[in-house]
Design an enzyme around this catalytic site. Structure first.
Site, PDB file in Angstrom:
ATOM      1  N   ASP A  37      38.298  38.943  45.036  1.00 43.31           N
ATOM      2  CA  ASP A  37      39.130  37.571  44.987  1.00 43.31           C
ATOM      3  C   ASP A  37      37.937  36.560  44.217  1.00 43.31           C
ATOM      4  OD1 ASP A  37      41.098  35.569  45.011  1.00 43.31           O
ATOM      5  OD2 ASP A  37      40.502  34.828  46.664  1.00 43.31           O
ATOM      6  N   ASN A  85      51.289  39.067  43.073  1.00 43.70           N
ATOM      7  CA  ASN A  85      50.661  38.978  41.736  1.00 43.70           C
ATOM      8  C   ASN A  85      51.815  39.070  40.586  1.00 43.70           C
ATOM      9  OD1 ASN A  85      47.367  40.268  42.767  1.00 43.70           O
ATOM     10  ND2 ASN A  85      47.916  37.994  42.671  1.00 43.70           N
TER      11      ASN A  85
HETATM   12  C1  FPP Z   1      41.993  38.182  42.257  1.00 42.47           C
HETATM   13  O1  FPP Z   1      41.253  37.135  41.680  1.00 42.47           O
HETATM   14  C2  FPP Z   1      41.733  39.529  41.348  1.00 42.47           C
HETATM   15  C3  FPP Z   1      42.694  40.084  41.164  1.00 42.47           C
HETATM   16  C4  FPP Z   1      44.148  39.710  41.198  1.00 42.47           C
HETATM   17  C5  FPP Z   1      42.526  41.251  40.005  1.00 42.47           C
HETATM   18  C6  FPP Z   1      41.543  42.116  40.554  1.00 42.47           C
HETATM   19  C7  FPP Z   1      41.224  42.951  39.270  1.00 42.47           C
HETATM   20  C8  FPP Z   1      40.061  43.562  38.855  1.00 42.47           C
HETATM   21  C9  FPP Z   1      38.809  43.249  39.768  1.00 42.47           C
HETATM   22  C10 FPP Z   1      39.847  44.443  37.491  1.00 42.47           C
HETATM   23  C11 FPP Z   1      40.506  45.542  37.296  1.00 42.47           C
HETATM   24  C12 FPP Z   1      40.331  46.359  38.388  1.00 42.47           C
HETATM   25  C13 FPP Z   1      40.296  47.750  38.410  1.00 42.47           C
HETATM   26  C14 FPP Z   1      40.389  48.600  39.610  1.00 42.47           C
HETATM   27  C15 FPP Z   1      39.832  48.230  37.304  1.00 42.47           C
HETATM   28  P1  FPP Z   1      41.925  36.036  41.229  1.00 42.47           P
HETATM   29  O2  FPP Z   1      42.484  35.987  40.004  1.00 42.47           O
HETATM   30  O3  FPP Z   1      43.051  35.529  42.371  1.00 42.47           O
HETATM   31  O4  FPP Z   1      40.816  34.815  41.220  1.00 42.47           O
HETATM   32  P2  FPP Z   1      41.009  33.280  41.778  1.00 42.47           P
HETATM   33  O5  FPP Z   1      41.300  33.246  43.353  1.00 42.47           O
HETATM   34  O6  FPP Z   1      39.602  32.640  41.587  1.00 42.47           O
HETATM   35  O7  FPP Z   1      42.158  32.626  41.121  1.00 42.47           O
END
Ligand code: FPP
Length: 273
Positions: A37, A85
């Site tokens: 996250d 998501n």
């Molecule tokens: C949460 O952060 C993260 C995600 C929903 C996506 C995770 C994806 C990656 C790390 C990149 C690609 C992964 C692979 C396996 C190649 P958020 O967007 O909810 O962050 P925030 O809470 O700060 O808004």
């Protein structure tokens, strides 16, 4: 153990030492699960757009996979895209899917060369067809690798997993293949998407928040949790070592009392000697 290199960089002597100290100090968790996250907040703090946070997060994924494999972690489950998501803005979803496709194309060969198996849990048939195809190909190519399983949770949620299991069990009851008296914890576990792996020993959440966010609800009943205040793009192997060190100091009682755990460990040690 064979060397592993996903970063295209030689492992430093200092890192080899840190890992061997960690292995000597206590148990390395068999199964590590991570809620990655904070990508959006990381990007915002840097004046970038959210997707740049996700892109930067790929470097953290690579470093985490490499260091877990070097330490002897057997399963690494990464929460890459939750059922919820899908509610995000369309542009962010499609950028995330593109990133996933690019990462699979770029990294699968390296994973395969290093004997790492790629697996996915979740409603993957909801993914765009190109993404689904790349994923299946990567899973097929690496299916017989044995060093470690990287388990991507994609379009996954704990409630989806449990609901699907309940539906399958109900169908089996309806058809007479299962009788209601046979429904127990073991049977439910065997119908979950994680049926072929042990429950996670350690669950790491980055980004500083204290919630499970519909991740491995059933499977994390006795999982040790570690909250890391860093955002996912800042997370590197040293943060993983800190989490494992914390895990090694925990006493996992599974509802029992300290003395029972101590007695069990002593008996086990006597048998092994
Ligand atoms: C949460 O952060 C993260 C995600 C929903 C996506 C995770 C994806 C990656 C790390 C990149 C690609 C992964 C692979 C396996 C190649 P958020 O967007 O909810 O962050 P925030 O809470 O700060 O808004």
């Amino acid at each position: 153990m064979e060397k592993i290199e996903l970063n295209n960089k030689k492992q430093t002597k200092e890192d080899v030492l840190k890992q061997s100290l960690l292995k000597e100090r206590g148990q390395i968790p068999k199964h590590v699960a991570i809620i990655m996250d904070g990508n959006g907040r990381w990007a915002k703090n840097k004046g970038k757009v959210r997707i740049q946070g996700h892109k930067a997060g790929v470097d953290s994924v690579r470093d985490t996979i490499e260091s877990c494999a070097q330490l002897g972690v057997e399963y690494l489950t990464l929460y890459a895209f939750s059922t919820e998501n899908w509610k995000r803005p369309k542009a962010e979803i499609s950028a995330l899917m593109k990133l996933l496709i690019q990462s699979l194309r770029k990294e699968t060969k390296k994973l395969n060369d290093n004997d790492i198996r790629l697996n996915a849990i979740g409603q993957i048939d909801r993914l765009p067809s190109v993404c689904y195809k790349e994923l299946i190909e990567a899973m097929d190519l690496t299916a017989y690798n044995e060093r470690m399983v990287v388990n991507l949770a994609l379009s996954y949620s704990g409630r989806w997993d449990l609901t699907r299991a309940m539906k399958k069990i109900s169908d089996k009851i309806k058809s007479g293949d299962i009788i209601p008296e046979e429904v127990n914890e073991e049977l439910i576990t065997s119908y979950l998407s994680t049926s072929e792996m042990p429950d996670p020993d350690l669950l790491i959440r980055t980004g500083g928040e204290y919630r499970i966010s519909n991740f491995l609800l059933w499977q994390s009943a006795y999982t040790e949790m570690f909250i890391c205040s860093k955002y996912w793009p800042e997370f590197r192997r040293n943060d993983l070592y800190t989490a494992i060190e914390a895990y090694q100091t925990r006493e996992r009682r599974y509802g029992m009392i300290s003395e029972q755990i101590y007695k069990e460990a002593k008996e086990k040690a006597e048998i092994t000697v």
